[in-house]
Design an enzyme around this catalytic site. Structure first.
Site, PDB file in Angstrom:
ATOM      1  N   GLU A   1       0.832  -1.212   0.000  1.00  0.00           N
ATOM      2  CA  GLU A   1       0.000   0.000   0.000  1.00  0.00           C
ATOM      3  C   GLU A   1       0.865   1.260   0.000  1.00  0.00           C
ATOM      4  O   GLU A   1       0.358   2.375   0.025  1.00  0.00           O
ATOM      5  CB  GLU A   1      -0.940  -0.011   1.207  1.00  0.00           C
ATOM      6  CG  GLU A   1      -2.239  -0.785   0.976  1.00  0.00           C
ATOM      7  CD  GLU A   1      -2.046  -2.262   0.782  1.00  0.00           C
ATOM      8  OE1 GLU A   1      -1.261  -2.852   1.547  1.00  0.00           O
ATOM      9  OE2 GLU A   1      -2.643  -2.838  -0.143  1.00  0.00           O
TER      10      GLU A   1
ATOM     11  N   ASP B   1      -7.573  -5.324  -4.733  1.00  0.00           N
ATOM     12  CA  ASP B   1      -6.772  -5.541  -3.521  1.00  0.00           C
ATOM     13  C   ASP B   1      -6.886  -6.974  -3.013  1.00  0.00           C
ATOM     14  O   ASP B   1      -6.891  -7.218  -1.821  1.00  0.00           O
ATOM     15  CB  ASP B   1      -7.177  -4.549  -2.413  1.00  0.00           C
ATOM     16  CG  ASP B   1      -6.174  -4.518  -1.266  1.00  0.00           C
ATOM     17  OD1 ASP B   1      -5.075  -5.076  -1.434  1.00  0.00           O
ATOM     18  OD2 ASP B   1      -6.491  -3.962  -0.207  1.00  0.00           O
TER      19      ASP B   1
ATOM     20  N   ASP C   1      -4.997  -9.630  -2.430  1.00  0.00           N
ATOM     21  CA  ASP C   1      -3.748 -10.351  -2.173  1.00  0.00           C
ATOM     22  C   ASP C   1      -4.016 -11.862  -2.228  1.00  0.00           C
ATOM     23  O   ASP C   1      -5.033 -12.321  -1.712  1.00  0.00           O
ATOM     24  CB  ASP C   1      -3.251 -10.084  -0.755  1.00  0.00           C
ATOM     25  CG  ASP C   1      -2.941  -8.630  -0.476  1.00  0.00           C
ATOM     26  OD1 ASP C   1      -1.784  -8.337  -0.214  1.00  0.00           O
ATOM     27  OD2 ASP C   1      -3.881  -7.809  -0.499  1.00  0.00           O
TER      28      ASP C   1
ATOM     29  N   ARG D   1      -8.587 -15.132  -1.937  1.00  0.00           N
ATOM     30  CA  ARG D   1      -9.333 -13.913  -1.600  1.00  0.00           C
ATOM     31  C   ARG D   1     -10.278 -13.503  -2.733  1.00  0.00           C
ATOM     32  O   ARG D   1     -11.302 -12.860  -2.499  1.00  0.00           O
ATOM     33  CB  ARG D   1      -8.295 -12.818  -1.304  1.00  0.00           C
ATOM     34  CG  ARG D   1      -8.807 -11.593  -0.613  1.00  0.00           C
ATOM     35  CD  ARG D   1      -7.647 -10.898   0.090  1.00  0.00           C
ATOM     36  NE  ARG D   1      -7.859  -9.475   0.233  1.00  0.00           N
ATOM     37  CZ  ARG D   1      -7.040  -8.659   0.901  1.00  0.00           C
ATOM     38  NH1 ARG D   1      -5.951  -9.127   1.487  1.00  0.00           N
ATOM     39  NH2 ARG D   1      -7.292  -7.367   0.990  1.00  0.00           N
TER      40      ARG D   1
END
Lengths: 535, 271
Positions: A191, A301, A303, A328
């Protein structure tokens, strides 16, 4: 006789001072064969988090009683897996505190506290996910991006090496993995526009043996999956969940993090290798054997820092060495771990961004899921179908257990200039007003990738899972309960309100003085359970 | 949760420092630096305003509405029309509003530059927003509140407890949001005020608001304001109701004029 006695005493003293290696490489290979120990993050190199212990059974689990509670006395939550050796627990905690704790009483033996700089950059709290161990040494990654070795007896520092410059947003939270004479660790900070890597260090000297960049340079294989220019230098690909190891293939398997910036697609056209991927590396050299990218050009996002769980399955009457991965992005994958080819992949939660995983292994995308300034709704949310909480695989039932999240989010993206050391996400998410998220413990057959049973929670959970040889599954909901289930049916058998949800922690279990303990970190407390003692 | 705790710690730290420096500056110490908003380089810059819009939508729009005219949070166009300075906006976003849902924006997550771009965006839309309409008769609104609302809602320690405490509602809700919540309260129910009925094994039905719940238990405040937890294994049924315990106050029950007076009273409640 007296001289002989003196020699014996002297030898014993020397042995105590020098300290013979207490944990050998063979011990690590043996995993949970010694029931008094829990030596690696997933219990065994396979990452199955499955204990063969059978004292606690489906019939008596409802008699479990808390034996003691250890409170850290510090702000912040555990995300750790304790190491258990000879009646002592070795535990890492918030802000790089660590403890050796008497496993019988819950009393502290020593405490390590790292002085951290005030200006460390952390996207997601000052957590740590645990120690690795070899000989009489404990290994820990630190928030200011160092790897340290501690003396197991005292907690004093034996070596301290820098992984990267924390002022540029690099940090480390992962539990290291010891393979033979090397300790393997990864870097976080995607990030903040970092370039991810996996490092291996000599366990004795702390000298770096190899480095694998999760984002290749322009001239490396895979380098063309990034635009021409500097995008790769801030391409992300963090490593913050411990990998697994296959000794026969001499290969380590790691899931890699999201590309940077997280949401803004135009900053990094291309597949963005090896982000959101599974990488298989030679354990001795760090050379890439194969990779599989779950989410090419991820913009949500997602991951892929979940645990790659290794098992040997029979599929279509053929023995297959597989790696199982609940991602995810909402899909569950069973992958051939020799070749990296997908055997089967199906959603295990509601997914709206891809229709299926094609025969070429790439997701077949559905339109309308590229975030922009106006926002677009996608399921699952950025937290994903599951996340960094450990799943578990029970070889007896041949079921994979995972904490699933049923969620959706509105994803926004915008152009954000890169400034070294500052957050670089290029967007964010919000929860649609009418969205009702929930969680579940789900049992998946890895041969077909189909769900066998589920137990629903009213809210999402980030608790890891543990299974045992007696046919039990231990898991946690998002509201502070640790629970036991019958592994074949999903029937709930026991629960205990811990007072704080297990956030990415999972139970561990071990034998001590003839009793099987269940150890659960949650919030800033460790609680040990066992059956009532027979008098 | 952890992030919230960190945020809280930061607020406390800031508060602590403020207290420490409250006795005046020691000789030779420089005065506090001027607010970054005193000289905002992004005002009027189209690219900055565009970035500010994106940031606003991500971080603020859920409460303040996509067009900043207020949803659960206050109408920001009205706040600006009432004379809020850029320094005040900057300070409020950075430090949050204690006692309300407005969190502090940590500097690590939201650098000064992001805040300044958001303010540039708000100034752009705020400059064309109509001024807040004149409020109604506050005195009559107070009487209406006492007659129709106070049995469930509490203000400054007086009133019922079934509904949310409204002591500071004027600082945390826009007129538009309050209107919606009075006319159609079931459209959005504040967490911890959702309606639920638990049915005990002996058939007793207890209706109230759900304060908390997990897999095994549920915590309820009943119509007599009694708070009580129940193990689900001891219940026959749990009925989740999507309708608020608060009735709709449509025009037949509360005229537009009375609504305007009531809004005037509610907007005066600032704690």
């Amino acid at each position: 006789m007296r001289a002989l006695l003196m020699i014996v005493i002297a030898s014993a003293t020397l042995a105590a001072q020098g300290g013979p290696p207490r944990v050998t490489s063979q011990d690590l290979l043996d995993g949970l064969r010694d029931p008094t120990r829990w030596l690696t993050n997933g219990g065994e190199y396979s990452g199955q988090r499955h204990s063969p212990l059978t004292q606690i059974t489906p019939e008596n689990v409802d008699q479990l009683v808390a034996q003691w509670t250890f409170q850290t006395g510090t702000l912040g939550s555990f995300q750790t897996t304790p190491v258990v050796i000879d009646g002592v627990l070795y535990v890492t905690g918030f802000n790089n505190n660590a403890w050796a704790i008497d496993a019988r009483s819950g009393r502290q033996i020593w405490r390590y506290r790292r002085e951290l700089p005030d200006d460390i950059r952390l996207c997601c709290s000052a957590v740590n996910r645990g120690f690795a161990v070899l000989g009489d040494r404990l290994f820990m990654a630190t928030l200011d991006a160092h790897l340290i070795a501690l003396d197991m007896q005292t907690g004093s520092v034996l070596f301290d090496v820098e992984l990267a410059d924390y002022r540029l947003g690099y940090s480390a939270t992962v539990a290291p993995l010891v393979v033979k004479d090397k300790v393997i660790v990864g870097i976080a900070g995607a990030e903040y526009g970092i370039r991810g890597f996996i490092d291996a260090f000599d366990v004795q000297t702390g000298t770096r043996a190899w480095r694998f960049y999760t984002v290749p340079g322009p001239d490396d294989p895979g380098g063309r999956s990034w635009p021409v220019g500097d995008a790769y230098k801030r391409g992300g690909g963090s490593i913050w969940v411990t990998g697994t190891y296959d000794p026969q293939l001499n290969t380590v398997f790691y899931g890699t993090g999201n590309p940077g910036p997280d949401y803004y697609s135009s900053a990094r056209e291309g597949d963005n290798l090896y982000t959101a991927s599974l990488v298989a590396l030679d354990a001795d050299t760090g050379q890439l054997r194969w990779h599989y990218q779950f989410t090419p050009h991820d913009v949500h996002d997602w991951d892929s820092t979940q645990v790659p769980v290794l098992a040997d399955l029979t599929i279509n009457n053929q023995p297959r060495k597989v790696v199982m991965f609940a991602n995810r992005n909402g899909f569950f994958y069973t992958i051939d771990r020799v070749t990296g080819k997908v055997i089967v992949a199906k959603p295990f939660v509601t997914t709206t961004w891809a229709r299926e995983i094609g025969t070429d292994g790439r997701p077949v995308l559905l339109p309308g899921h590229l975030p922009d300034e106006d926002g677009e709704k996608t399921c699952p949310d950025l937290g994903g179908g599951t996340n960094f909480m450990s799943p578990s695989y029970d070889p007896a039932t041949r079921l994979f257990f995972v904490t699933a999240r049923e969620t959706c989010a509105t994803f926004f993206a915008y152009d954000q200039p890169f400034k070294p050391g500052e957050q670089y996400t290029g967007g964010a998410t919000s929860r649609p007003r009418d969205q009702k998220n929930f969680g579940a413990l789900r049992a998946i057959d890895p041969v077909t990738a189909s769900m066998k049973w589920e137990f629903r929670y009213p809210t999402t959970s980030a608790a890891g899972v543990l299974t045992t040889g007696s046919g039990l599954v231990f898991a946690g909901d998002g509201d502070g309960n640790v629970m036991a289930f019958e592994s074949r049916t999903g029937k709930n058998l026991w629960h205990y309100q811990l007072g704080f949800a297990m956030r990415s922690t999972a139970g561990t279990t071990y034998m001590l003085d003839g009793r099987q303990y269940l150890l659960v970190p949650s919030g800033s407390a460790l609680t040990a359970f066992a059956l009532p003692q027979k008098r | 949760m952890t992030r919230s705790m960190l945020g809280l710690a930061l607020v406390l730290l800031v508060a602590g420092r403020a207290t420490l420096s409250g006795g005046g500056l020691p000789a030779g110490q420089a005065p506090p630096a001027a607010s970054p908003a005193a000289k905002n380089p992004h005002l009027g810059n189209p690219q900055s305003i565009r970035s500010g819009m994106a940031l606003y939508r991500i971080k603020c729009a859920d409460c303040h509405g996509l067009d900043a005219s207020g949803y659960r949070g206050p109408d920001l166009t009205a706040v600006m029309a009432a004379g809020a300075t850029d320094e005040r906006l900057f300070q409020t976003i950075r430090k949050g509003v204690p006692g309300t849902d407005m969190p502090a924006a940590r500097e690590l997550d939201t650098p000064d530059d992001d805040l300044l771009m958001m303010i540039a965006y708000l100034r752009k839309i705020g400059s064309v927003a109509p001024a807040e309409k004149p409020v109604g008769n506050v005195e009559n609104g107070g009487r209406l509140f006492a007659a129709q609302c106070a049995s469930c809602h509490r203000v400054a320690g007086r009133g019922g407890r079934i509904g949310p405490d409204l002591t500071r509602v004027g600082a945390t809700r826009s007129r538009a949001a309050l209107t919606r919540e009075i006319r159609t309260p079931s459209e959005w129910i504040t967490p911890a005020f959702e309606t639920v009925t638990v049915v005990t094994k002996d058939g007793q039905r207890i209706r109230g608001t759900k304060k908390n719940e997990d897999v095994f238990s549920i915590q309820v405040m009943d119509a007599r304001e009694r708070i009580q937890g129940y193990m689900k294994s001891n219940l026959q049924d749990i009925i989740y109701d999507t309708t608020s315990l608060m009735p709709n106050f449509g025009p037949d029950r509360l005229s537009d004029r009375d609504l305007s007076d009531l809004l005037g009273y509610l907007m005066s409640l600032r704690g």
